[in-house]
Write a protein that holds these residues in place. Structure first.
Motif, PDB file in Angstrom:
ATOM      1  N   MET A   1      37.253  16.080  -2.356  1.00  0.00           N
ATOM      2  CA  MET A   1      36.208  16.893  -1.745  1.00  0.00           C
ATOM      3  C   MET A   1      35.845  18.003  -2.723  1.00  0.00           C
ATOM      4  SD  MET A   1      35.747  18.097   2.119  1.00  0.00           S
ATOM      5  CE  MET A   1      36.054  16.405   2.487  1.00  0.00           C
ATOM      6  N   SER A   2      34.602  18.357  -2.754  1.00  0.00           N
ATOM      7  CA  SER A   2      34.140  19.347  -3.718  1.00  0.00           C
ATOM      8  C   SER A   2      33.626  20.591  -3.013  1.00  0.00           C
ATOM      9  CB  SER A   2      33.022  18.746  -4.564  1.00  0.00           C
ATOM     10  OG  SER A   2      32.567  19.675  -5.504  1.00  0.00           O
ATOM     11  N   SER A   3      33.990  21.729  -3.539  1.00  0.00           N
ATOM     12  CA  SER A   3      33.528  22.997  -2.998  1.00  0.00           C
ATOM     13  C   SER A   3      32.081  23.247  -3.385  1.00  0.00           C
ATOM     14  CB  SER A   3      34.421  24.130  -3.504  1.00  0.00           C
ATOM     15  OG  SER A   3      35.724  23.998  -2.985  1.00  0.00           O
ATOM     16  N   ILE A   4      31.490  24.256  -2.734  1.00  0.00           N
ATOM     17  CA  ILE A   4      30.090  24.608  -2.956  1.00  0.00           C
ATOM     18  C   ILE A   4      29.982  26.105  -3.216  1.00  0.00           C
ATOM     19  CG2 ILE A   4      27.784  24.744  -1.915  1.00  0.00           C
ATOM     20  CD1 ILE A   4      28.574  22.317  -0.164  1.00  0.00           C
ATOM     21  N   VAL A   5      29.202  26.461  -4.240  1.00  0.00           N
ATOM     22  CA  VAL A   5      28.853  27.845  -4.511  1.00  0.00           C
ATOM     23  C   VAL A   5      27.433  28.062  -4.004  1.00  0.00           C
ATOM     24  CG1 VAL A   5      28.454  29.607  -6.285  1.00  0.00           C
ATOM     25  CG2 VAL A   5      30.293  27.925  -6.577  1.00  0.00           C
ATOM     26  N   VAL A   6      27.248  29.060  -3.153  1.00  0.00           N
ATOM     27  CA  VAL A   6      25.908  29.460  -2.735  1.00  0.00           C
ATOM     28  C   VAL A   6      25.515  30.586  -3.673  1.00  0.00           C
ATOM     29  CG1 VAL A   6      24.463  30.332  -0.873  1.00  0.00           C
ATOM     30  CG2 VAL A   6      26.340  28.755  -0.354  1.00  0.00           C
ATOM     31  N   HIS A  69      41.774  26.123  -2.744  1.00  0.00           N
ATOM     32  CA  HIS A  69      41.248  25.406  -1.571  1.00  0.00           C
ATOM     33  C   HIS A  69      40.838  23.989  -1.959  1.00  0.00           C
ATOM     34  CE1 HIS A  69      41.286  29.199   0.612  1.00  0.00           C
ATOM     35  NE2 HIS A  69      40.711  29.748  -0.448  1.00  0.00           N
ATOM     36  N   PRO A  70      41.817  23.111  -2.207  1.00  0.00           N
ATOM     37  CA  PRO A  70      41.489  21.755  -2.666  1.00  0.00           C
ATOM     38  C   PRO A  70      40.708  20.923  -1.651  1.00  0.00           C
ATOM     39  CG  PRO A  70      43.841  21.963  -2.192  1.00  0.00           C
ATOM     40  CD  PRO A  70      43.260  23.337  -2.103  1.00  0.00           C
ATOM     41  N   ALA A  71      40.754  21.296  -0.388  1.00  0.00           N
ATOM     42  CA  ALA A  71      40.006  20.555   0.634  1.00  0.00           C
ATOM     43  C   ALA A  71      38.554  21.024   0.738  1.00  0.00           C
ATOM     44  CB  ALA A  71      40.698  20.673   1.998  1.00  0.00           C
ATOM     45  N   GLY A  72      38.182  22.029  -0.045  1.00  0.00           N
ATOM     46  CA  GLY A  72      36.806  22.526  -0.050  1.00  0.00           C
ATOM     47  C   GLY A  72      36.702  23.946   0.443  1.00  0.00           C
ATOM     48  N   ALA A  73      35.765  24.681  -0.132  1.00  0.00           N
ATOM     49  CA  ALA A  73      35.487  26.064   0.253  1.00  0.00           C
ATOM     50  C   ALA A  73      34.040  26.368  -0.070  1.00  0.00           C
ATOM     51  CB  ALA A  73      36.409  27.030  -0.493  1.00  0.00           C
ATOM     52  N   CYS A  77      28.351  33.614  -4.843  1.00  0.00           N
ATOM     53  CA  CYS A  77      28.395  34.150  -6.208  1.00  0.00           C
ATOM     54  C   CYS A  77      26.986  34.040  -6.775  1.00  0.00           C
ATOM     55  CB  CYS A  77      29.377  33.342  -7.055  1.00  0.00           C
ATOM     56  SG  CYS A  77      29.422  33.796  -8.797  1.00  0.00           S
ATOM     57  N   SER A  78      26.501  35.095  -7.386  1.00  0.00           N
ATOM     58  CA  SER A  78      25.147  35.050  -7.947  1.00  0.00           C
ATOM     59  C   SER A  78      24.999  33.931  -8.969  1.00  0.00           C
ATOM     60  CB  SER A  78      24.771  36.399  -8.557  1.00  0.00           C
ATOM     61  OG  SER A  78      25.747  36.804  -9.497  1.00  0.00           O
ATOM     62  N   ALA A  79      26.019  33.697  -9.805  1.00  0.00           N
ATOM     63  CA  ALA A  79      26.016  32.599 -10.787  1.00  0.00           C
ATOM     64  C   ALA A  79      24.675  32.498 -11.516  1.00  0.00           C
ATOM     65  CB  ALA A  79      26.370  31.273 -10.100  1.00  0.00           C
ATOM     66  N   LEU A  80      24.188  33.623 -11.996  1.00  0.00           N
ATOM     67  CA  LEU A  80      22.829  33.713 -12.522  1.00  0.00           C
ATOM     68  C   LEU A  80      22.604  32.963 -13.831  1.00  0.00           C
ATOM     69  CD1 LEU A  80      22.225  37.488 -11.755  1.00  0.00           C
ATOM     70  CD2 LEU A  80      21.356  35.520 -10.475  1.00  0.00           C
ATOM     71  N   LYS A  81      23.626  32.893 -14.665  1.00  0.00           N
ATOM     72  CA  LYS A  81      23.471  32.212 -15.962  1.00  0.00           C
ATOM     73  C   LYS A  81      24.191  30.872 -15.943  1.00  0.00           C
ATOM     74  CE  LYS A  81      23.024  36.224 -19.016  1.00  0.00           C
ATOM     75  NZ  LYS A  81      23.574  36.843 -20.240  1.00  0.00           N
ATOM     76  N   GLY A  94      33.477  19.094 -10.623  1.00  0.00           N
ATOM     77  CA  GLY A  94      32.792  18.559  -9.449  1.00  0.00           C
ATOM     78  C   GLY A  94      32.200  19.626  -8.554  1.00  0.00           C
ATOM     79  N   LEU A  95      32.367  20.888  -8.925  1.00  0.00           N
ATOM     80  CA  LEU A  95      31.816  21.994  -8.149  1.00  0.00           C
ATOM     81  C   LEU A  95      30.305  21.838  -8.037  1.00  0.00           C
ATOM     82  CD1 LEU A  95      32.488  24.732  -6.777  1.00  0.00           C
ATOM     83  CD2 LEU A  95      32.104  25.806  -9.000  1.00  0.00           C
ATOM     84  N   ARG A  96      29.783  22.091  -6.839  1.00  0.00           N
ATOM     85  CA  ARG A  96      28.339  21.982  -6.605  1.00  0.00           C
ATOM     86  C   ARG A  96      27.763  23.347  -6.252  1.00  0.00           C
ATOM     87  NH1 ARG A  96      28.344  18.169  -1.962  1.00  0.00           N
ATOM     88  NH2 ARG A  96      30.281  19.247  -1.610  1.00  0.00           N
ATOM     89  N   PHE A  97      26.449  23.484  -6.438  1.00  0.00           N
ATOM     90  CA  PHE A  97      25.774  24.763  -6.238  1.00  0.00           C
ATOM     91  C   PHE A  97      24.562  24.587  -5.337  1.00  0.00           C
ATOM     92  CE2 PHE A  97      28.182  25.208 -10.055  1.00  0.00           C
ATOM     93  CZ  PHE A  97      28.536  26.543 -10.141  1.00  0.00           C
ATOM     94  N   VAL A  98      24.384  25.532  -4.428  1.00  0.00           N
ATOM     95  CA  VAL A  98      23.159  25.646  -3.644  1.00  0.00           C
ATOM     96  C   VAL A  98      22.465  26.900  -4.137  1.00  0.00           C
ATOM     97  CG1 VAL A  98      22.168  26.057  -1.369  1.00  0.00           C
ATOM     98  CG2 VAL A  98      24.081  24.459  -1.628  1.00  0.00           C
ATOM     99  N   HIS A  99      21.289  26.718  -4.733  1.00  0.00           N
ATOM    100  CA  HIS A  99      20.528  27.846  -5.279  1.00  0.00           C
ATOM    101  C   HIS A  99      19.475  28.265  -4.260  1.00  0.00           C
ATOM    102  CE1 HIS A  99      17.301  29.304  -8.302  1.00  0.00           C
ATOM    103  NE2 HIS A  99      18.014  30.317  -7.871  1.00  0.00           N
ATOM    104  N   LEU A 100      19.622  29.493  -3.756  1.00  0.00           N
ATOM    105  CA  LEU A 100      18.643  30.057  -2.836  1.00  0.00           C
ATOM    106  C   LEU A 100      17.586  30.782  -3.653  1.00  0.00           C
ATOM    107  CD1 LEU A 100      21.050  31.430  -0.100  1.00  0.00           C
ATOM    108  CD2 LEU A 100      19.329  29.643   0.189  1.00  0.00           C
TER     109      LEU A 100
END
Length: 166
Positions: A1-6, A69-73, A77-81, A94-100
């Motif tokens: 399972m892969s976590s997500i950064v918003v 959190h290996p099961a996902g979190a 994070c702004s993760a701007l660059k 495998g980390l995924r990102f949702v860009h608002l």
């Protein structure tokens, strides 16, 4: 399972979306702002933008938190660059990102209206747009319109998560 950064600039709704999605998925929420060093918070309170060097230790700490959190979190994070996103990906492949995404004017308006005296000042919004490197074209990124109703945003993220879950 892969976590997500918003991710996204200040005021885009990272915390509210991540909290709602975490509740649906049953994943823990990691509020990135809670992990800033005191010196970074002091700089932002003073209206001084953070540098890459200021963010390095913070990003490493966030990577460590994701690994816990290996099961996902869900991480805010702004993760701007792109280099910031790559640093997080290195910590958790495998980390995924949702860009608002939203306009500079809307971000300024939202940050100015924040209640509770948040340390991030509206005058810092411009500095975020100046360093923002769009994640368009990067693998594992969903870009959505931050001005949509929260329910619609949550639905998009949940559907995308089901489609792309590893």
């Amino acid at each position: 399972m892969s976590s997500i950064v918003v991710m996204g600039v200040a005021g885009c709704g990272k915390s509210s979306l991540a909290s709602a999605v975490a509740a649906v998925l049953g994943w823990p929420l990691i509020e990135g702002d809670e992990f800033h060093a005191a010196a970074n918070v002091a700089k932002m309170r003073a209206g001084t933008p953070l540098t890459d060097a200021d963010r390095a230790g913070w990003l490493d700490t966030l990577g460590t938190e994701l690994q816990r959190h290996p099961a996902g979190a869900l991480l805010t994070c702004s993760a701007l660059k792109r280099s910031y996103r790559e640093r997080l990906r290195a910590a958790l492949p495998g980390l995924r990102f949702v860009h608002l995404e939203l306009s500079r004017a809307e971000a300024r308006r939202r940050v100015a209206q924040r209640a509770g005296g948040h340390y991030f000042k509206a005058e810092l919004v411009d500095s975020q747009f100046e360093i923002l490197e769009s994640p368009h074209g990067e693998a594992g990124v969903l870009t959505i319109d931050a001005t949509l109703p929260r329910e619609a945003l949550v639905d998009q993220v949940i559907a995308w998560n089901q489609e792309t879950r590893a």
